[in-house]
Scaffold this active site. Structure first.
Site, mmCIF file in Angstrom:
data_model
loop_
_atom_site.group_PDB
_atom_site.id
_atom_site.type_symbol
_atom_site.label_atom_id
_atom_site.label_comp_id
_atom_site.label_asym_id
_atom_site.label_seq_id
_atom_site.Cartn_x
_atom_site.Cartn_y
_atom_site.Cartn_z
ATOM 1 N N GLU A 8 0.828 -1.197 0.000
ATOM 2 C CA GLU A 8 0.000 0.000 0.000
ATOM 3 C C GLU A 8 0.862 1.247 0.000
ATOM 4 O OE1 GLU A 8 -3.710 -1.828 2.539
ATOM 5 O OE2 GLU A 8 -2.461 -0.293 3.434
ATOM 6 N N CYS A 63 3.538 8.220 1.445
ATOM 7 C CA CYS A 63 3.852 7.277 2.523
ATOM 8 C C CYS A 63 4.034 5.909 1.873
ATOM 9 C CB CYS A 63 2.679 7.296 3.501
ATOM 10 S SG CYS A 63 2.762 6.038 4.779
ATOM 11 N N CYS A 90 4.495 -7.492 7.245
ATOM 12 C CA CYS A 90 5.539 -7.252 8.238
ATOM 13 C C CYS A 90 5.557 -8.429 9.191
ATOM 14 C CB CYS A 90 5.276 -5.961 9.013
ATOM 15 S SG CYS A 90 6.555 -5.579 10.234
ATOM 16 N N CYS A 118 3.188 -6.128 15.662
ATOM 17 C CA CYS A 118 2.670 -5.183 16.669
ATOM 18 C C CYS A 118 1.144 -5.332 16.693
ATOM 19 C CB CYS A 118 3.068 -3.757 16.308
ATOM 20 S SG CYS A 118 4.856 -3.552 16.165
ATOM 21 N N CYS A 169 -1.415 -2.952 14.773
ATOM 22 C CA CYS A 169 -1.083 -2.586 13.395
ATOM 23 C C CYS A 169 -1.666 -3.589 12.398
ATOM 24 C CB CYS A 169 0.438 -2.513 13.246
ATOM 25 S SG CYS A 169 0.994 -2.312 11.545
ATOM 26 N N CYS A 226 -1.679 2.030 7.342
ATOM 27 C CA CYS A 226 -1.202 1.081 6.357
ATOM 28 C C CYS A 226 -1.513 -0.353 6.736
ATOM 29 C CB CYS A 226 0.257 1.302 6.046
ATOM 30 S SG CYS A 226 0.363 2.224 4.518
HETATM 31 N N1 SAH Z 1 7.515 -0.537 10.744
HETATM 32 C C1 SAH Z 1 7.764 0.842 10.920
HETATM 33 C C2 SAH Z 1 7.121 1.741 9.893
HETATM 34 C C3 SAH Z 1 5.708 1.445 9.479
HETATM 35 S S1 SAH Z 1 4.448 1.794 10.652
HETATM 36 C C4 SAH Z 1 7.374 1.268 12.321
HETATM 37 O O1 SAH Z 1 6.730 0.492 13.013
HETATM 38 O O2 SAH Z 1 7.761 2.356 12.715
HETATM 39 C C5 SAH Z 1 4.349 3.558 10.684
HETATM 40 C C6 SAH Z 1 3.793 4.120 11.986
HETATM 41 O O3 SAH Z 1 2.385 3.811 12.099
HETATM 42 C C7 SAH Z 1 4.455 3.527 13.214
HETATM 43 O O4 SAH Z 1 4.729 4.541 14.145
HETATM 44 C C8 SAH Z 1 3.401 2.589 13.731
HETATM 45 O O5 SAH Z 1 3.574 2.324 15.090
HETATM 46 C C9 SAH Z 1 2.134 3.340 13.411
HETATM 47 N N2 SAH Z 1 0.909 2.542 13.380
HETATM 48 C C10 SAH Z 1 0.751 1.266 13.026
HETATM 49 N N3 SAH Z 1 -0.545 0.881 13.154
HETATM 50 C C11 SAH Z 1 -1.206 1.956 13.594
HETATM 51 C C12 SAH Z 1 -2.576 2.199 13.924
HETATM 52 N N4 SAH Z 1 -3.496 1.263 13.807
HETATM 53 N N5 SAH Z 1 -2.906 3.424 14.348
HETATM 54 C C13 SAH Z 1 -1.976 4.409 14.460
HETATM 55 N N6 SAH Z 1 -0.679 4.240 14.164
HETATM 56 C C14 SAH Z 1 -0.294 3.030 13.746
HETATM 57 FE FE1 SF4 Z 2 5.558 -3.889 11.423
HETATM 58 FE FE2 SF4 Z 2 3.317 -2.540 11.876
HETATM 59 FE FE3 SF4 Z 2 4.982 -3.069 13.879
HETATM 60 FE FE4 SF4 Z 2 5.680 -1.261 11.997
HETATM 61 S S1 SF4 Z 2 3.972 -1.080 13.452
HETATM 62 S S2 SF4 Z 2 6.954 -2.914 12.863
HETATM 63 S S3 SF4 Z 2 4.732 -2.204 10.203
HETATM 64 S S4 SF4 Z 2 3.862 -4.593 12.687
#
Ligand code: SAH
Ligand code: SF4
Length: 347
Positions: A93, A106, A113, A117, A120, A337
């Site tokens: 995406e 972005c 991934c 997390c 996410c 994303c």
């Molecule tokens: N993997 C990297 C970059 C991609 S995520 C990272 O984790 O930093 C980009 C940002 O979006 C990160 O700060 C992540 O914690 C946040 N993010 C992921 N899912 C989210 C959600 N559902 N709501 C708000 N922020 C989110």
């Molecule tokens: Fe991966 Fe999402 Fe965690 Fe970023 S926030 S490291 S994209 S699982």
């Protein structure tokens, strides 16, 4: 020489290739300018090339890995998100956010991934594969083409799409170099931001790159137990190691680090946690970016109320920690994303 993906090539790769064809070296820069200044997406557009060479060019390269399969636009038209499939059907995406004087893309560094997390959507879908440098570059080129038709420039590139950029380090750095090239798109390093979950050895490495690329760290919690429950990678790289790596980065580069904090009701939004965060960051060249949580299907957490956001922010500000609350962008289009990909059948 079939199916060489042209965006995977550096300028010197192209130079070697045209020399091996017995062509003059300047052909490489002509290709480069066609790709990164004219944004041509078809060998037929390279009309400065003799027909025979154009044919060879066509037989040698593929120009596209990204096939748009779905897209959504926010109601205010300012945010547009595209779901692409790569040639092996892996989904990624990319999101374009338009503002008065900022147009930010972005981008994804991986399909899916592996880090899981819990809040996410990308983490919830699991890992498909690393992107090649060209697949990272093409996302930026795709949206630059669209902006061009509105006579608007691309101003910023953030690695906040799918994937963990520091687990695809080489391809990410090569992609940035290609996009920075002064005979191509000429995007300065300061226009880029890499967001990482906190892969400590890569932060050490990044600190030594002598680059002006911005660094953002997804912190989200200061307490190891809470952070590990949200972000399993914290077992491997706990908060103290992460913060030491950031301090080293700051002392080597004299550049500010942004800490991202997605406020989740009852998880990481208490005044005590704000105080702990302020204590942790005190004296550091740091900035906190509060992100409203985007609700995702596989996660029961909800975003914090406006009131609690204000309290959290004011505690940081009182302690002298600069802090901004990011505007929710395109919640109506699942701009977080992984959220679009997780809605359609990926198999
Ligand atoms: N993997 C990297 C970059 C991609 S995520 C990272 O984790 O930093 C980009 C940002 O979006 C990160 O700060 C992540 O914690 C946040 N993010 C992921 N899912 C989210 C959600 N559902 N709501 C708000 N922020 C989110
Ligand atoms: Fe991966 Fe999402 Fe965690 Fe970023 S926030 S490291 S994209 S699982």
């Amino acid at each position: 020489m079939m199916n060489n993906y042209i965006f995977d090539f550096s300028l010197s790769d192209l130079e070697n290739l045209v020399l091996s064809w017995g062509e003059p070296e300047y052909r490489a820069i002509q290709i480069w300018e066609g790709l990164y200044q004219q944004y041509w997406d078809d060998p037929q557009e390279f009309t400065t090339f003799p027909l025979e060479l154009r044919e060879k060019f066509k037989d040698t390269f593929t120009f596209r890995h990204l096939e748009p399969v779905d897209q959504v636009q926010s109601q205010d038209q300012k945010t547009k998100k595209v779901l692409f499939r790569l040639p092996d059907r892996s989904p990624i995406e990319t999101v374009l956010m338009r503002n008065q004087n900022r147009n930010t893309v972005c981008i994804s560094s991986q399909s899916g991934c592996a880090l899981g997390c819990d809040f996410c959507a990308t983490g919830q879908m699991g890992f498909h594969r690393d992107l090649t440098s060209g697949e990272i570059v093409e996302q930026v080129v795709h949206f630059t083409r669209i902006l061009n038709t509105h006579q608007e420039p691309l101003t910023n590139v953030v690695f906040m799409g799918m994937g963990e950029p520091f687990l695809n380090y080489q391809a990410v750095m090569e992609a940035v170099q290609r996009l920075q090239h002064n005979q191509g798109m000429n995007l300065g390093a300061r226009r880029f931001t890499i967001s990482t979950v906190g892969i400590v050895p890569k932060i050490h490495r990044f600190a030594r790159e002598k680059t002006q690329i911005n660094l953002a760290i997804s912190l989200h919690a200061v307490d190891d137990e809470i952070r590990s429950s949200m972000m399993p990678i914290n077992h491997r790289y706990p908060v103290s190691d992460l913060i030491s790596a950031c301090k080293e980065y700051i002392s080597l580069t004299n550049r500010r680090v942004t800490f991202e904090w997605a406020l989740i009701q009852g998880v990481n939004d208490s005044p005590e946690q704000a105080k702990d965060l302020a204590t942790l960051l005190k004296g550091m060249l740091a900035h906190v970016n509060i992100i409203p949580l985007n609700p995702t299907e596989g996660y029961s957490g909800t975003s914090t109320t406006q009131e609690r956001v204000k309290v959290f922010q004011s505690i940081l500000l009182d302690q002298g920690i600069t802090c901004t609350v990011r505007k929710p962008r395109g919640i109506d289009i699942q701009a977080g994303c992984g959220q679009l990909a997780s809605q359609i059948d990926l198999k």
